[in-house]
Write a protein that holds these residues in place. Structure first.
Motif, PDB file in Angstrom:
ATOM      1  N   ALA A 175       2.773  14.075  -9.686  1.00 33.76           N
ATOM      2  CA  ALA A 175       3.742  15.167  -9.780  1.00 33.76           C
ATOM      3  C   ALA A 175       4.284  15.305 -11.200  1.00 33.76           C
ATOM      4  O   ALA A 175       4.430  16.413 -11.727  1.00 33.76           O
ATOM      5  CB  ALA A 175       4.889  14.930  -8.796  1.00 33.76           C
ATOM      6  N   ALA A 176       4.571  14.167 -11.855  1.00 31.79           N
ATOM      7  CA  ALA A 176       5.066  14.199 -13.226  1.00 31.79           C
ATOM      8  C   ALA A 176       4.012  14.770 -14.174  1.00 31.79           C
ATOM      9  O   ALA A 176       4.322  15.537 -15.095  1.00 31.79           O
ATOM     10  CB  ALA A 176       5.472  12.794 -13.667  1.00 31.79           C
ATOM     11  N   GLY A 177       2.743  14.405 -13.931  1.00 35.31           N
ATOM     12  CA  GLY A 177       1.671  14.932 -14.768  1.00 35.31           C
ATOM     13  C   GLY A 177       1.514  16.427 -14.641  1.00 35.31           C
ATOM     14  O   GLY A 177       1.340  17.142 -15.629  1.00 35.31           O
ATOM     15  N   VAL A 178       1.575  16.915 -13.397  1.00 36.84           N
ATOM     16  CA  VAL A 178       1.465  18.367 -13.164  1.00 36.84           C
ATOM     17  C   VAL A 178       2.611  19.095 -13.847  1.00 36.84           C
ATOM     18  O   VAL A 178       2.419  20.141 -14.485  1.00 36.84           O
ATOM     19  CB  VAL A 178       1.450  18.664 -11.655  1.00 36.84           C
ATOM     20  N   ARG A 215       0.835  -1.201   0.000  1.00 33.24           N
ATOM     21  CA  ARG A 215       0.000   0.000   0.000  1.00 33.24           C
ATOM     22  C   ARG A 215       0.874   1.256   0.000  1.00 33.24           C
ATOM     23  O   ARG A 215       0.598   2.215  -0.723  1.00 33.24           O
ATOM     24  CB  ARG A 215      -0.921  -0.006   1.215  1.00 33.24           C
ATOM     25  N   ARG A 216       1.947   1.249   0.820  1.00 32.95           N
ATOM     26  CA  ARG A 216       2.827   2.412   0.872  1.00 32.95           C
ATOM     27  C   ARG A 216       3.533   2.636  -0.470  1.00 32.95           C
ATOM     28  O   ARG A 216       3.632   3.773  -0.958  1.00 32.95           O
ATOM     29  CB  ARG A 216       3.853   2.234   1.991  1.00 32.95           C
ATOM     30  N   SER A 217       3.992   1.554  -1.077  1.00 32.90           N
ATOM     31  CA  SER A 217       4.659   1.682  -2.377  1.00 32.90           C
ATOM     32  C   SER A 217       3.698   2.221  -3.429  1.00 32.90           C
ATOM     33  O   SER A 217       4.073   3.040  -4.276  1.00 32.90           O
ATOM     34  CB  SER A 217       5.206   0.320  -2.806  1.00 32.90           C
ATOM     35  N   ALA A 218       2.442   1.757  -3.357  1.00 32.30           N
ATOM     36  CA  ALA A 218       1.449   2.226  -4.320  1.00 32.30           C
ATOM     37  C   ALA A 218       1.183   3.716  -4.152  1.00 32.30           C
ATOM     38  O   ALA A 218       1.075   4.467  -5.132  1.00 32.30           O
ATOM     39  CB  ALA A 218       0.154   1.430  -4.155  1.00 32.30           C
ATOM     40  N   VAL A 252       1.813   6.556  -6.973  1.00 33.51           N
ATOM     41  CA  VAL A 252       0.751   7.458  -7.426  1.00 33.51           C
ATOM     42  C   VAL A 252       1.181   8.908  -7.272  1.00 33.51           C
ATOM     43  O   VAL A 252       0.936   9.754  -8.142  1.00 33.51           O
ATOM     44  CB  VAL A 252      -0.556   7.183  -6.650  1.00 33.51           C
ATOM     45  N   GLY A 253       1.851   9.210  -6.150  1.00 41.95           N
ATOM     46  CA  GLY A 253       2.324  10.580  -5.933  1.00 41.95           C
ATOM     47  C   GLY A 253       3.317  11.021  -6.987  1.00 41.95           C
ATOM     48  O   GLY A 253       3.270  12.151  -7.479  1.00 41.95           O
TER      49      GLY A 253
END
Length: 249
Positions: A57-60, A45-48, A52-53
Motif C-alpha cells: 500500500a505504501a509503495g502504491v 504468518r498473519r503478521s507477515a 506485506v500488505g
C-alpha cells in the motif's frame, strides 16, 4: 413425565442436560474452549501478511505521488508551462537554420502565475547576403512561434554582425525591426544598430521598443545622427526609446 431432582427440585430431561460443561462454553462462550487458539507459526504468518500488505500500500501511494508531482512539473496534458522545454525546441530548430553558428539561452523569466518569457541570442554568420539574412530572420521567427505556447513566449535576438534584430512570434513587428535597422544603418556615421526591446523585457508594443545606434560622431555630428535616427524610429514605433553609443573597442 418429570423426575424429582435432588432436594425436591425437578430434574431436566436428559436431552436438555449438558453432557459436557464445555458444550455451554461453545454455545454461549467465550472461553478457551470456544475460541480457537493460533499456533506460533500462524501468528507469524498473519503478521507477515499484514506487513506485506502495508508495504504494498505504501509503495502504491508513493508511486501515485511521484506520478502526480512529475505530471505537474512536466505539464499535465500540456496545460502547465514548460519554459525549459520551449527553449530546447527553439534551440533545435534555430541550430538547423542555414547560417546560424551559435545559440545562447537566457534564464526563463516568470511573468505571471503560469506564464514565462524565454529569450535566446542567435549568432548568424556575418558573411550572409541581405537576402540570406532576411531568410534567417524569417526562419527564426517561425521557430519562435512553433516553440511558444502553453504559457511560454519565446523571443530571440539575431546577431547579424552590424545589426542585432529582436525576433518575436509577430511577423509584422519582426519585419519592421529588420527594415528599420537597415534604414538606420544607412545613416552617415552609423556603424551598427540594435533594434529590439528595452529593459522591461521582450515586447511587441511600439513604445516598449529600444533602438541603439553605434556612431563615432561627436558634437553636432552626433546630434544630427540622433535626430535622424529618432525621426526614423518614431515613424515606425511611436514612443520607442532611441539612444546612441560609441562602438566597442
Amino acid at each position: 413425565m418429570t423426575v424429582d431432582g435432588p432436594e425436591g427440585g425437578r430434574a431436566q430431561p436428559g436431552w436438555l442436560q449438558a453432557s459436557d460443561p464445555d458444550d455451554l462454553d461453545r454455545a454461549f462462550g467465550p472461553d478457551t474452549a470456544s475460541v480457537p487458539v493460533r499456533t506460533g507459526r500462524q501468528r507469524v504468518r498473519r503478521s507477515a501478511l499484514v506487513g506485506v500488505g502495508v508495504i504494498i500500500a505504501a509503495g502504491v501511494l508513493a508511486v501515485a505521488l511521484v506520478t502526480i508531482i512529475g505530471s505537474v512539473q512536466d505539464g499535465v496534458g500540456g496545460v502547465f508551462p514548460r519554459p525549459e522545454a520551449a527553449l530546447d525546441r527553439f534551440d533545435t530548430a534555430a541550430r538547423a537554420v542555414d547560417g546560424v553558428s551559435d545559440v545562447r539561452d537566457e534564464d526563463p523569466v516568470k511573468t505571471a502565475f503560469a506564464s514565462y518569457d524565454v529569450e535566446s541570442t542567435v549568432s548568424v554568420s556575418p558573411t550572409l547576403s541581405d537576402e540570406e539574412r532576411t531568410a534567417v530572420v524569417g526562419d527564426l521567427r517561425a521557430a519562435a512561434k512553433e516553440a511558444s505556447g502553453n504559457g511560454v513566449r519565446v523571443f530571440a535576438v539575431a546577431d547579424l554582425g552590424a545589426l542585432e534584430i529582436g525576433i518575436s512570434t509577430d511577423a509584422k513587428t519582426t519585419e519592421q525591426r529588420l527594415t528599420l535597422a537597415r534604414r538606420l544603418d544607412a545613416i552617415g556615421g552609423v556603424s551598427g544598430v540594435r533594434c529590439s526591446w528595452g529593459d522591461g523585457g521582450p515586447s511587441d508594443e511600439p513604445a516598449d521598443q529600444a533602438i541603439t545606434v553605434e556612431t563615432i560622431g561627436r558634437g553636432a555630428a552626433l546630434g544630427a545622427v540622433v535626430a535622424k535616427a529618432t525621426q526614423e524610429v518614431q515613424a515606425v514605433f511611436p514612443g520607442a526609446t532611441v539612444t546612441a553609443e560609441r562602438p566597442a573597442s
